[in-house]
Design an enzyme around this catalytic site. Structure first.
Site, mmCIF file in Angstrom:
data_model
loop_
_atom_site.group_PDB
_atom_site.id
_atom_site.type_symbol
_atom_site.label_atom_id
_atom_site.label_comp_id
_atom_site.label_asym_id
_atom_site.label_seq_id
_atom_site.Cartn_x
_atom_site.Cartn_y
_atom_site.Cartn_z
ATOM 1 N N ASP A 215 7.481 -2.703 10.230
ATOM 2 C CA ASP A 215 6.449 -1.600 10.045
ATOM 3 C C ASP A 215 6.929 -0.483 9.518
ATOM 4 O O ASP A 215 8.295 -0.413 9.778
ATOM 5 C CB ASP A 215 5.632 -1.417 11.465
ATOM 6 C CG ASP A 215 4.336 -0.793 11.269
ATOM 7 O OD1 ASP A 215 3.702 -0.496 10.065
ATOM 8 O OD2 ASP A 215 3.517 -0.419 12.215
ATOM 9 N N GLU B 163 7.888 1.591 4.283
ATOM 10 C CA GLU B 163 7.790 2.073 2.806
ATOM 11 C C GLU B 163 8.938 2.881 2.226
ATOM 12 O O GLU B 163 9.025 2.491 0.968
ATOM 13 C CB GLU B 163 6.437 2.785 2.733
ATOM 14 C CG GLU B 163 5.069 2.310 2.945
ATOM 15 C CD GLU B 163 4.670 1.745 4.427
ATOM 16 O OE1 GLU B 163 3.927 1.096 4.776
ATOM 17 O OE2 GLU B 163 5.382 2.395 5.138
ATOM 18 N N ASP C 101 -3.046 -0.893 8.191
ATOM 19 C CA ASP C 101 -3.967 -0.080 8.929
ATOM 20 C C ASP C 101 -5.323 -0.241 8.276
ATOM 21 O O ASP C 101 -5.906 0.941 7.785
ATOM 22 C CB ASP C 101 -3.508 1.156 9.367
ATOM 23 C CG ASP C 101 -2.246 1.092 10.120
ATOM 24 O OD1 ASP C 101 -2.074 0.134 10.582
ATOM 25 O OD2 ASP C 101 -1.898 2.169 10.213
#
Length: 800
Positions: A458, A461, A537
């Protein structure tokens, strides 16, 4: 700071608290100052086009064509893939390619064209280059699939170069130039791909950014970009299907415009694509053929998808905020008491010690290895979240180890780049360096010792909380980039991919006899080599449900077959109907996982009432029954690149009505799934491909192509089986049996079964079956002449 930044500032402070909010403000100012200091300002630039062709030199598979102000390398690979590289750009180095570049087609020939340009002739594709640098990729019969107009560069005038009459001198690949390339496709063409997009899977007219981005909250259709972008387009038209991949990881934008047909007037307007990149090489691949062949060649080029272990195909339950190991036990017991299958439980950042990666909160989880052993004895694995950022705290073992190994990203002055995430002020490993990947991969030994069997990446990015500016590292941050050196403008989009590689390779070394289970929120082209992905999400709501399907379909067409959404949505408490419809969809997607934010309520099926529980149980049991089929689809994805979840036009790309169908999908070749994507749906239209299809609940037969109406009661979503299909399913005794759907009269059918010999690396055996009518009954045979070897149950006889 504008009004939007102010709104985001408030959201950041609310999400992380005032202390972390203040730290994020400081980090954002540091990033802004670093970029202002280290990045060159855009000064005077000189526009450049290739100019006129001056000659060519043949090479294996094609050759190099020289223009007045540039050069173009064209090479056709042995499998028919076309590589084009301007300004000396070569296929390698590349984060996307798997291993060595494919061998050139020895039979491809470079020859002069009749209009002053050049052409490369090969068996599978024809490439025509005009005298001014336009490139057409055609079928062997001459139909144009794609026409690339001459590119345009903007070179800094204070950099190295020559006068207008010669080629511009720059490092290989043209990293100092920003550029634009415009393309044309057929008027009837439809665009797909570009990684994970919330609106689709068909990509409408508009702009799409190529910059992996945490949306900073739950997303809905129309939000763009998201966490996993790729410069990969799949274009489907009557003339044929092709995939184009621009091998460039810099920030960019894709502008798409669908074409229009002139209703026989001959005034068709072609579809158009414009790609603008802020730097990096102008190089790309074009792959042509049927959708199945295109994905097969793409997989050969970028690597076979990692095969998840068998247990990862079952239902998995996650929640941010379990709170304690006793709560985990309570949830698992709830599944068991109600007879609901469960394969895994996922622990989010709240199981860490103060959100620090590779740690455990000993108060809430005093015996995590014991809990893992207990659950595994009951058939339930534990899966751990892993974030890339490391708390910058002296004395923290991970930070100290990384600092000693010089593992963290630095700025132009050699100082550690620091951002802010859940753990506070943090540093970021530079996964673009092999030795750092090696160090990070070894850290997963701690997770394995805690009893974890799988991992989800997670925040990669990567994310740094920021009330203004980009929520990531400074663009000027320095990266190794495999020894070439560069900054975050080039490394950003491949950061998640390189982290996945570090984790995957580390797990293979730590447990060489087991296939790793890893999926990631962010990544890039080639992500499938190391694992799958999930939606991120997604917003709770009916639009979020629709976006979930778009993401899985779109990423499958980009070569990442294993994925799925947060069932129920991440951001809020769903209604019972919404939760159930999401759950029913998830039962037919590769990654079948519930998940929610800490404030968004529970996701256990029994929390939504007796009726929802009953129908969710039916969906779970059907998923369990189909596990041998999912296992076969996973093996086929690894062997052929074909995704588990496919658009309904997969085998009929010339059917224009199917190309526009976005609310249903094929699960392999055998099943068509038509989810309920809106409130109150009890009956819905389904667009069928050619052939006979059976409603698996009622046995009613429908003939395609065309649209039919089918029942969609709250208890189930419509699933139709292709006539003649052979599906491996779980029998009542736990073994595999063949579910055969009767072929239409006068026709036969086929099916594949690939048994999984375990969760290791055994080479699979592909078993091929045929079905046909003979003597008034359905006959099932193995193509190799061996005995069928499985119990057979024939369905659909009333419609046969």
């Amino acid at each position: 700071m504008d009004g939007r930044d102010l709104v985001r500032s408030v959201r950041v402070v609310r999400a992380v608290g005032p202390v972390q909010g203040l730290r994020s403000v400081r980090a954002a100012w540091r990033a802004r100052r670093a970029d202002a200091r280290a990045l060159p300002r855009r000064g005077a630039e000189r526009a450049r086009v290739p100019g006129a062709a001056r000659g060519a030199e043949p090479q294996p598979g094609g050759g190099v064509i020289h223009f007045a102000r540039s050069s173009l390398r064209v090479r056709v690979a042995s499998g028919g893939a076309v590589f084009c590289g301007w300004d000396g750009a070569a296929p390698e180095p590349s984060y996307a390619l798997a291993g060595v570049c494919p061998e050139p087609d020895a039979r491809a020939v470079l020859e002069p064209d009749t209009e002053g340009g050049w052409r490369v002739v090969s068996e599978r594709v024809l490439v025509v280059v005009s005298r001014h640098g336009a490139v057409e990729v055609r079928t062997p019969g001459g139909a144009v699939l794609r026409r690339e107009l001459p590119p345009r560069w903007w070179d800094r005038t204070d950099g190295p170069g020559t006068e207008a009459g010669g080629e511009v001198g720059r490092p290989e690949g043209g990293g100092g130039s920003r550029w634009v390339q415009r393309s044309e496709v057929a008027a009837d063409a439809r665009f797909f791909g570009l990684g994970g997009r919330a609106h689709g899977p068909r990509l409408r007219d508009g702009a799409y950014r190529l910059w992996n981005t945490d949306p900073g909250g739950a997303f809905v259709p129309g939000d763009d970009p998201l966490s996993l972008t790729m410069p990969v387009q799949l274009v489907v038209a009557d003339a044929g299907t092709h995939l184009v991949f621009h091998d460039n990881s810099w920030d960019g934008r894709v502008l798409l415009r669908e074409g229009t047909e002139g209703a026989g007037s001959g005034h068709d307007r072609p579809g158009a694509c414009e790609l603008r990149m802020d730097g990096g090489p102008l190089r790309y691949w074009v792959l042509a053929g049927t959708p199945a062949r295109v994905l097969q060649v793409w997989t050969a080029l970028t690597g076979a998808p990692a095969l998840p272990p068998q247990w990862a195909l079952g239902h998995q339950h996650a929640r941010w905020g379990f709170g304690s190991q006793e709560e985990v036990r309570r949830v698992v017991s709830g599944y068991q008491e109600r007879g609901l299958p469960l394969s895994a439980v996922h622990l989010d950042i709240d199981h860490y010690d103060r959100h620090r990666v590779f740690t455990v909160d000993r108060e809430r989880y005093p015996d995590l290895p014991g809990l893992a052993r207990e659950l595994r004895a009951e058939g339930v694995r534990l899966v751990s979240i892993v974030d890339p950022a490391v708390k910058a705290a002296p004395g923290d073992p991970v930070y100290e180890g990384g600092a000693a190994a010089d593992a963290f990203v630095r700025d132009d002055r050699g100082r550690e780049v620091r951002g802010v995430v859940w753990a506070g002020e943090s540093v970021y490993p530079d996964f673009t360096e092999a030795r750092v990947r090696k160090w990070w991969g070894g850290l997963y030994g701690e997770r394995l010792a805690q009893g974890f069997s799988g991992f989800w990446h997670d925040m990669n990015e990567p994310v740094s909380f920021a009330p203004f500016g980009a929520q990531t590292l400074p663009r000027s941050a320095r990266h190794a980039l495999e020894g070439r050196g560069g900054d975050h403008r080039e490394a950003h989009n491949v950061y998640g991919l390189a982290m996945a590689r570090a984790g995957f390779e580390g797990l293979c070394e730590l447990r060489p006899g087991e296939r790793p289970f890893l999926f990631s929120r962010s990544g890039w082209a080639g992500m499938q080599r190391y694992g799958g992905t999930w939606s991120g999400d997604v917003a709770t709501g009916w639009p979020g449900l629709r976006a979930s399907l778009s993401l899985v379909l779109g990423l499958g067409l980009c070569g990442v077959p294993y994925g799925g959404p947060d069932i129920g949505g991440f951001s809020a408490v769903p209604s019972g109907e919404l939760y159930l419809r999401w759950f029913q969809l998830g039962a037919y997607l590769p990654l079948f996982r519930t998940h929610a934010a800490i404030w968004a309520g529970r996701r256990e099926p029994w929390e939504f009432g007796a009726e929802v529980l009953e129908h969710a149980r039916a969906a779970l049991r059907e998923r369990q029954r189909l596990l041998p089929y999912f296992g076969t689809l996973g093996q086929l994805a690894r062997l052929t690149g074909a995704p588990y979840v496919r658009p309904v036009w997969w085998s009929s790309p010339r059917d224009r009505a199917l190309r526009d169908c976005e609310d249903a999908f094929l699960l392999g070749d055998a099943l068509l799934v038509a989810p309920a994507l809106a409130a109150g749906v009890t009956r819905r239209p389904v667009r069928l491909p050619r052939g006979r299809w059976y409603d698996t609940a009622t046995g009613r037969a429908y003939d395609g192509p065309g649209q039919v109406w089918v029942e969609a009661p709250l208890s189930r979503i419509p699933v139709l089986a292709r006539a003649g299909a052979v599906l491996p399913v779980a029998g009542e005794d736990g073994g595999t049996e063949l579910e055969v759907w009767a072929p239409a009269a006068g026709r036969g059918g086929t099916g594949l079964v690939v048994p999984d010999a375990g969760d290791g690396w055994q080479r699979p055996t592909v078993e091929r079956f045929t079905t046909r009518w003979a003597g008034g009954r359905v006959v099932v045979e193995r193509r190799d002449g061996a005995a069928v070897g499985y119990p057979v149950r024939v369905r659909g006889l009333a419609g046969g």
